[in-house]
Design a protein around this motif. Sequence first.
Motif, mmCIF file in Angstrom:
data_model
loop_
_atom_site.group_PDB
_atom_site.id
_atom_site.type_symbol
_atom_site.label_atom_id
_atom_site.label_comp_id
_atom_site.label_asym_id
_atom_site.label_seq_id
_atom_site.Cartn_x
_atom_site.Cartn_y
_atom_site.Cartn_z
ATOM 1 N N LEU A 6 0.874 -1.176 0.000
ATOM 2 C CA LEU A 6 0.000 0.000 0.000
ATOM 3 C C LEU A 6 0.909 1.223 0.000
ATOM 4 O O LEU A 6 1.916 1.245 0.717
ATOM 5 N N ALA A 8 0.828 5.353 0.610
ATOM 6 C CA ALA A 8 0.070 6.510 1.092
ATOM 7 C C ALA A 8 0.930 7.756 0.964
ATOM 8 O O ALA A 8 1.970 7.869 1.614
ATOM 9 N N VAL A 40 -5.690 5.371 5.455
ATOM 10 C CA VAL A 40 -4.747 4.247 5.484
ATOM 11 C C VAL A 40 -5.342 2.999 6.141
ATOM 12 O O VAL A 40 -5.286 1.902 5.583
ATOM 13 N N VAL A 44 -5.902 -0.584 4.331
ATOM 14 C CA VAL A 44 -5.144 -1.762 4.764
ATOM 15 C C VAL A 44 -6.096 -2.922 5.079
ATOM 16 O O VAL A 44 -5.840 -4.066 4.691
ATOM 17 N N PRO A 49 -2.437 -5.415 2.484
ATOM 18 C CA PRO A 49 -1.043 -5.401 2.045
ATOM 19 C C PRO A 49 -0.137 -6.017 3.106
ATOM 20 O O PRO A 49 -0.510 -6.114 4.275
ATOM 21 N N ALA A 52 3.049 -1.358 4.253
ATOM 22 C CA ALA A 52 2.470 -0.050 3.956
ATOM 23 C C ALA A 52 3.598 0.971 3.895
ATOM 24 O O ALA A 52 4.363 1.106 4.850
ATOM 25 N N LEU A 54 4.385 4.741 3.923
ATOM 26 C CA LEU A 54 3.668 5.945 4.356
ATOM 27 C C LEU A 54 4.559 7.177 4.284
ATOM 28 O O LEU A 54 5.695 7.167 4.751
ATOM 29 N N LEU A 70 -1.877 1.446 12.709
ATOM 30 C CA LEU A 70 -1.693 0.132 12.064
ATOM 31 C C LEU A 70 -1.163 -0.934 13.020
ATOM 32 O O LEU A 70 -1.159 -2.119 12.675
ATOM 33 N N VAL A 76 0.779 -6.524 8.921
ATOM 34 C CA VAL A 76 1.243 -5.453 8.036
ATOM 35 C C VAL A 76 2.399 -4.726 8.714
ATOM 36 O O VAL A 76 2.362 -4.438 9.905
ATOM 37 N N VAL A 78 5.287 -1.429 8.445
ATOM 38 C CA VAL A 78 5.292 -0.044 7.953
ATOM 39 C C VAL A 78 6.698 0.405 7.587
ATOM 40 O O VAL A 78 7.642 0.242 8.368
#
Length: 201
Positions: A6, A8, A40, A44, A49, A52, A54, A70, A76, A78
């Motif tokens: 993902l 963002a 977001v 998600v 995903p 992510a 970001l 998250l 997930v 980050v």
Amino acid sequence: MTIRLLIADDQALVRGALAALLDLEPDLEVVAEVGRGDEVLEAVRTAKPDVALLDVEMPGLDGIEAAAALRAVPGVRVLMVTTFGRPGYLRRAMEAGAAGFVVKDTPAAQLADAVRRVHQGLRVVDPSLAAETLVAGTSPLTARESDVLRAARAGGTVADVARELHLSEGTVRNHLSAAIGKTGARTRAEAARIALDNGWL
């Protein structure tokens, strides 16, 4: 195995470029793109995903707040990908649960590698930013001083800030005075700029 991503970022051009670059990798697939931090979590949950990516500065929620949200979603990881390589941002992102932090001018192959490493459970941090963060140390501001400086950035009066944060004007003045002293600034506007430049806000 394909790693689902993902992205963002509030800048559509940057978001599209990142997606196009990462989609070129045989083991990476961009499954969702959003332009706001407050989109977001839902994206998600819908797209599921593995990683992510970001941006830090986005409307709705910033990327650091989105990373913290998250934590409630298992599976997930980050990776912060930002223009703003500020030491305070790196520290705050890691405290919020991000597994990696790189800047947007990272070469495409390195970015793809960072995604893979984060997916494997490793931490990935831009080395020069990591060194700056160690030198800069932690934010000297309390959470409330940071709130008051954030509110004061808009240029309102002490009364405006007090109303927005549900504090007395005297309390706002005390927090502003402390923040000015801790940042070594002369004015609240300068204190806010220094705090922002260091990634403390």
